[in-house]
Design an enzyme around this catalytic site. Structure first.
Site, PDB file in Angstrom:
ATOM      1  N   GLU A  53       0.828  -1.204   0.000  1.00 59.89           N
ATOM      2  CA  GLU A  53       0.000   0.000   0.000  1.00 59.89           C
ATOM      3  C   GLU A  53       0.866   1.260   0.000  1.00 59.89           C
ATOM      4  OE1 GLU A  53      -2.146  -2.963   2.815  1.00 59.89           O
ATOM      5  OE2 GLU A  53      -0.132  -2.634   2.013  1.00 59.89           O
ATOM      6  N   CYS A  83      -2.391  -3.888   7.273  1.00 61.50           N
ATOM      7  CA  CYS A  83      -1.983  -4.056   8.671  1.00 61.50           C
ATOM      8  C   CYS A  83      -2.484  -2.884   9.509  1.00 61.50           C
ATOM      9  CB  CYS A  83      -0.466  -4.203   8.781  1.00 61.50           C
ATOM     10  SG  CYS A  83       0.481  -2.809   8.149  1.00 61.50           S
TER      11      CYS A  83
END
Length: 259
Positions: A53, A83
């Protein structure tokens, strides 16, 4: 395929580029789409470094002057749940929130206890529209090694052997006869770059004197694991050349040879 499936498939394809470089982390790819166009993409390249990301969002900023405005109209795709905790890198969920990306499409949840559902919950609590359950089976299969380790607390194991069409592995006299072709040997070396370790028994070490490295493919050498219960193998074998990390399993003690 729907547009969500197309972009998640791209995430999977990108994630595979990290094979052999991100373990024990999972392979993850990310795609950012605005107005039906990919404006940024990335994948987790090296263990301990930026996640998918982060690389995808960074690419948007590197290639678009109006990056912040574009992100605020975009959808981010990722094959594994972002996460939500501080590990070797900051939480990716926080990065998505801080850039005000309004939509996220996630292939499957992360089974790791510190994340499992928490990343998605964090995104939803920030007002982000989250979609799940798209290409989930493919996303789980991509990271079957990671899922096995987390869920079953054991390594993912691949059994590999060569045998003739009529079912033989080797001559009765244990002499060395190659069955594998050059192309299959190269494929095996590619596989070695993608796994953490390769294991053989004492008889294979004696008959083949293998190096168990990746000389026919570019990539990292796996850890060599040899089962030699009585420590009978001669020290002039390739496995003892200390060119790569090696573990000898015996009934007496565990021996580690650093490469």
């Amino acid at each position: 395929m729907s547009s969500h499936q197309i972009y998640l498939q791209r995430c999977i394809d990108l994630a595979r580029l990290g094979a052999g470089s991100v373990s024990p982390n999972p392979m993850v790819g990310s795609v950012i789409v605005c107005d039906d166009k990919i404006i940024g993409e990335g994948y987790h390249k090296v263990y301990g470094q930026a996640h998918a990301e982060v690389n995808a969002i960074n690419q948007v900023f590197e290639t678009h002057e109006n990056a912040r405005e574009l992100l605020q109209r975009s959808t981010i795709y990722v094959n594994l749940e972002p996460c939500s905790h501080f590990g070797k890198t900051p939480p990716c969920a926080d990065l998505i929130i801080s850039n005000q990306i309004p939509r996220a499409v996630i292939g499957c949840r992360d089974p790791f206890d510190q994340i499992n559902g928490k990343g998605i919950e964090k995104l939803k609590n920030a007002g982000i529209e989250v979609s799940e359950g798209i290409l989930t089976d493919q996303c789980i299969d991509l990271n079957k090694r990671f899922f096995t380790r987390i869920r079953k607390q054991r390594p993912y194991i691949i059994l590999k052997w060569a045998q003739t069409a009529n079912g033989f592995f080797a001559p009765a006299d244990r002499s060395q006869k190659w069955i594998s072709s050059q192309s299959s040997k190269q494929l095996v070396h590619q596989w070695r770059t993608e796994e953490d370790a390769v294991l053989v028994g004492k008889n294979t070490a004696l008959a083949d004197n293998p190096r168990l490295n990746t000389r026919k493919w570019s990539g990292r050498d796996p850890v060599r694991i040899i089962i030699d219960r009585r420590l009978e193998l001669p020290l002039n074998l390739h496995i003892f050349d200390q060119s790569q990390d090696t573990i000898i399993l015996t009934s007496k003690k565990l021996i580690l040879l650093a490469g």
